[in-house]
Write a protein that holds these residues in place. Structure first.
Motif, mmCIF file in Angstrom:
data_model
loop_
_atom_site.group_PDB
_atom_site.id
_atom_site.type_symbol
_atom_site.label_atom_id
_atom_site.label_comp_id
_atom_site.label_asym_id
_atom_site.label_seq_id
_atom_site.Cartn_x
_atom_site.Cartn_y
_atom_site.Cartn_z
ATOM 1 N N CYS A 89 0.909 -1.248 0.054
ATOM 2 C CA CYS A 89 0.139 -0.076 0.042
ATOM 3 C C CYS A 89 0.764 1.226 -0.130
ATOM 4 C CB CYS A 89 -1.058 -0.177 1.187
ATOM 5 S SG CYS A 89 -1.852 -1.425 1.417
ATOM 6 N N GLN A 90 1.911 1.244 0.817
ATOM 7 C CA GLN A 90 2.653 2.361 1.197
ATOM 8 C C GLN A 90 3.494 2.460 -0.438
ATOM 9 O OE1 GLN A 90 5.346 1.264 4.312
ATOM 10 N NE2 GLN A 90 3.563 1.713 5.845
ATOM 11 N N GLN A 91 3.665 1.745 -1.215
ATOM 12 C CA GLN A 91 4.389 1.816 -2.352
ATOM 13 C C GLN A 91 3.419 2.366 -3.554
ATOM 14 O OE1 GLN A 91 6.174 -1.860 -3.412
ATOM 15 N NE2 GLN A 91 7.393 -2.108 -1.635
ATOM 16 N N ILE A 92 2.171 1.842 -3.479
ATOM 17 C CA ILE A 92 1.301 2.286 -4.499
ATOM 18 C C ILE A 92 0.585 3.492 -4.342
ATOM 19 C CG2 ILE A 92 -0.992 1.347 -5.408
ATOM 20 C CD1 ILE A 92 -0.423 -1.476 -4.952
ATOM 21 N N ILE A 93 0.198 4.032 -3.125
ATOM 22 C CA ILE A 93 -0.280 5.225 -2.904
ATOM 23 C C ILE A 93 0.370 6.329 -3.515
ATOM 24 C CG2 ILE A 93 -1.171 6.651 -1.159
ATOM 25 C CD1 ILE A 93 -2.618 4.507 0.327
ATOM 26 N N PRO A 94 1.580 6.741 -3.284
ATOM 27 C CA PRO A 94 2.320 7.916 -3.665
ATOM 28 C C PRO A 94 2.469 7.900 -5.304
ATOM 29 C CG PRO A 94 3.449 6.710 -2.197
ATOM 30 C CD PRO A 94 2.357 5.840 -2.508
ATOM 31 N N HIS A 95 2.108 6.838 -5.865
ATOM 32 C CA HIS A 95 1.873 6.832 -7.465
ATOM 33 C C HIS A 95 0.520 6.933 -8.023
ATOM 34 C CE1 HIS A 95 6.037 5.610 -7.912
ATOM 35 N NE2 HIS A 95 5.961 4.867 -6.816
ATOM 36 N N LEU A 96 -0.418 6.967 -7.311
ATOM 37 C CA LEU A 96 -1.791 6.979 -7.662
ATOM 38 C C LEU A 96 -1.980 8.346 -8.673
ATOM 39 C CD1 LEU A 96 -4.016 6.088 -4.680
ATOM 40 C CD2 LEU A 96 -3.487 4.823 -6.678
ATOM 41 N N GLU A 97 -1.067 9.623 -8.437
ATOM 42 C CA GLU A 97 -1.224 10.493 -9.337
ATOM 43 C C GLU A 97 -1.170 10.044 -10.811
ATOM 44 O OE1 GLU A 97 -2.472 13.499 -9.349
ATOM 45 O OE2 GLU A 97 -2.541 13.884 -7.044
ATOM 46 N N LYS A 98 -0.188 9.058 -10.952
ATOM 47 C CA LYS A 98 -0.094 8.663 -12.335
ATOM 48 C C LYS A 98 -1.118 7.972 -12.911
ATOM 49 C CE LYS A 98 5.026 7.892 -11.347
ATOM 50 N NZ LYS A 98 5.937 6.852 -11.056
ATOM 51 N N VAL A 99 -1.809 7.282 -11.982
ATOM 52 C CA VAL A 99 -3.166 6.691 -12.487
ATOM 53 C C VAL A 99 -3.971 7.622 -13.119
ATOM 54 C CG1 VAL A 99 -5.079 5.208 -11.621
ATOM 55 C CG2 VAL A 99 -2.815 4.716 -10.817
ATOM 56 N N LYS A 100 -4.239 8.763 -12.252
ATOM 57 C CA LYS A 100 -4.939 9.880 -12.559
ATOM 58 C C LYS A 100 -4.502 10.515 -13.966
ATOM 59 C CE LYS A 100 -8.643 12.396 -11.233
ATOM 60 N NZ LYS A 100 -10.140 11.527 -11.434
ATOM 61 N N LEU A 101 -3.600 10.581 -14.217
ATOM 62 C CA LEU A 101 -2.886 11.202 -15.277
ATOM 63 C C LEU A 101 -3.310 10.412 -16.572
ATOM 64 C CD1 LEU A 101 0.424 12.584 -14.141
ATOM 65 C CD2 LEU A 101 -1.524 13.896 -14.827
ATOM 66 N N ARG A 102 -3.170 8.834 -16.173
ATOM 67 C CA ARG A 102 -3.355 8.083 -17.442
ATOM 68 C C ARG A 102 -4.833 7.905 -17.850
ATOM 69 N NH1 ARG A 102 -0.640 4.792 -20.507
ATOM 70 N NH2 ARG A 102 -1.273 2.643 -21.194
ATOM 71 N N PHE A 103 -5.707 7.936 -16.647
ATOM 72 C CA PHE A 103 -7.175 7.593 -16.774
ATOM 73 C C PHE A 103 -7.900 8.913 -16.032
ATOM 74 C CE2 PHE A 103 -5.009 3.602 -15.758
ATOM 75 C CZ PHE A 103 -5.283 3.015 -17.351
ATOM 76 N N PRO A 104 -7.905 10.014 -16.795
ATOM 77 C CA PRO A 104 -8.345 11.315 -16.110
ATOM 78 C C PRO A 104 -9.821 11.394 -15.944
ATOM 79 C CG PRO A 104 -8.105 11.463 -18.378
ATOM 80 C CD PRO A 104 -7.327 10.213 -18.127
ATOM 81 N N GLN A 105 -10.482 10.467 -16.429
ATOM 82 C CA GLN A 105 -12.060 10.538 -16.015
ATOM 83 C C GLN A 105 -12.409 9.310 -15.082
ATOM 84 O OE1 GLN A 105 -14.160 12.475 -17.661
ATOM 85 N NE2 GLN A 105 -12.369 13.352 -18.831
ATOM 86 N N LEU A 106 -11.518 8.835 -14.403
ATOM 87 C CA LEU A 106 -11.665 7.591 -13.410
ATOM 88 C C LEU A 106 -11.617 8.496 -12.015
ATOM 89 C CD1 LEU A 106 -12.063 4.698 -12.647
ATOM 90 C CD2 LEU A 106 -9.474 4.536 -12.790
ATOM 91 N N LYS A 107 -12.359 8.359 -11.117
ATOM 92 C CA LYS A 107 -12.594 8.804 -9.929
ATOM 93 C C LYS A 107 -11.603 7.701 -8.965
ATOM 94 C CE LYS A 107 -15.272 10.452 -6.100
ATOM 95 N NZ LYS A 107 -14.466 11.456 -5.777
ATOM 96 N N LEU A 108 -10.758 8.350 -8.124
ATOM 97 C CA LEU A 108 -10.173 7.407 -7.326
ATOM 98 C C LEU A 108 -10.567 7.918 -5.750
ATOM 99 C CD1 LEU A 108 -6.561 7.893 -8.646
ATOM 100 C CD2 LEU A 108 -8.147 6.382 -9.307
ATOM 101 N N VAL A 109 -10.751 6.556 -5.190
ATOM 102 C CA VAL A 109 -11.124 6.900 -3.793
ATOM 103 C C VAL A 109 -10.065 5.542 -2.996
ATOM 104 C CG1 VAL A 109 -13.037 6.163 -2.175
ATOM 105 C CG2 VAL A 109 -13.579 7.295 -4.460
ATOM 106 N N VAL A 110 -9.538 6.252 -1.994
ATOM 107 C CA VAL A 110 -8.642 5.463 -1.149
ATOM 108 C C VAL A 110 -9.414 5.195 0.186
ATOM 109 C CG1 VAL A 110 -6.465 5.103 0.133
ATOM 110 C CG2 VAL A 110 -6.437 6.106 -2.217
ATOM 111 N N VAL A 111 -9.616 3.799 0.519
ATOM 112 C CA VAL A 111 -10.266 3.429 1.551
ATOM 113 C C VAL A 111 -9.309 2.728 2.647
ATOM 114 C CG1 VAL A 111 -12.323 2.107 2.543
ATOM 115 C CG2 VAL A 111 -12.402 2.926 0.426
ATOM 116 N N TYR A 112 -9.467 3.415 3.875
ATOM 117 C CA TYR A 112 -8.412 3.121 4.864
ATOM 118 C C TYR A 112 -9.268 3.091 6.412
ATOM 119 C CZ TYR A 112 -8.372 7.880 6.559
ATOM 120 O OH TYR A 112 -8.653 9.197 6.828
ATOM 121 N N SER A 113 -8.810 2.263 7.182
ATOM 122 C CA SER A 113 -9.264 2.310 8.459
ATOM 123 C C SER A 113 -8.442 2.499 9.714
ATOM 124 C CB SER A 113 -9.609 0.659 8.991
ATOM 125 O OG SER A 113 -10.313 0.490 10.180
ATOM 126 N N GLY A 114 -8.920 3.785 10.495
ATOM 127 C CA GLY A 114 -8.177 4.398 11.575
ATOM 128 C C GLY A 114 -7.233 5.195 11.176
#
Length: 207
Positions: A89-114
């Motif tokens: 998770c710690q490796q993936i979350i910092p790179h979510l901006e790249k996901v947003k750039l590649r898929f601009p119409q995709l809404k991103l939601v990160v679900v966590y607990s605590g």
């Protein structure tokens, strides 16, 4: 002779009692096994999740903010379930901006607990929601896990994510990029993820 008969009777009763105990334990074990088997059959498998309506995400905050995916008519959503202490998770979350750039119409939601595992709550294009109950509602058993939901609130994919590249491959499998829009396509028309599963890190079990 009488003593022998008495001991024989005692031994017989001990044998009968032991037999009853053994039969009781075996019956209990069989009943527990059948109950677990029936409970497992009732749980939705990954295949059963596909095509079903996505449950509402409910925030733990006092305001009880919720996300109803049936109201997301203008875009589809990637819900990424994460946990504190999860290295992937710690490796993936910092790179979510790249996901947003590649898929601009995709809404991103990160679900966590605590506790949020990455200081990125100020990102305007990524929504973070603290929702403990959602892990149970979506039956998340490994971290991180991704749930891909279309504009009508229908689940298109639900998988554990071993690497960031696997996440990209999963999105490319379901999301067709055109000019300035992104649109979901059937998995049968897309590429295979088999190559991305090689040498992958096992997702962390959720408890």
């Amino acid at each position: 002779m009488e003593t022998f008969i008495q001991w024989s009777v005692i031994a017989l009763w001990v044998f009968v009692i032991v037999q009853f105990v053994v039969i009781y334990l075996l019956t209990k074990l069989v009943a527990d096994f059948i109950n677990k088997l029936q409970a497992k059959e009732k749980e939705p498998s990954v295949d059963n999740w596909i095509g079903s309506r996505a449950p509402v995400l409910i925030d733990n905050s006092p305001s009880g903010t919720s996300i109803d995916f049936t109201e997301m008519k203008s875009h589809s959503t990637l819900a990424l379930f994460t946990a504190e202490g999860c290295p992937i998770c710690q490796q993936i979350i910092p790179h979510l901006e790249k996901v947003k750039l590649r898929f601009p119409q995709l809404k991103l939601v990160v679900v966590y607990s605590g506790k949020l595992i990455h200081e990125a709550q100020n990102q305007d294009d990524i929504q973070y929601i603290d929702s403990t109950i959602s892990f149970s509602m979506y039956q998340i058993d490994a971290m991180p896990s991704a749930v891909l939901i279309d504009k009508k609130g229908i689940i298109l994919a639900k998988e554990s994510i071993p690497t960031f590249h696997y996440l990209l491959a999963l999105l490319e499998k379901h999301v067709h990029i055109e000019a300035d829009t992104s649109e979901f396509i059937p998995a049968s028309l897309s590429t295979n993820l088999g190559e991305n599963k090689a040498n992958k890190i096992a997702p962390q079990p959720y408890s």
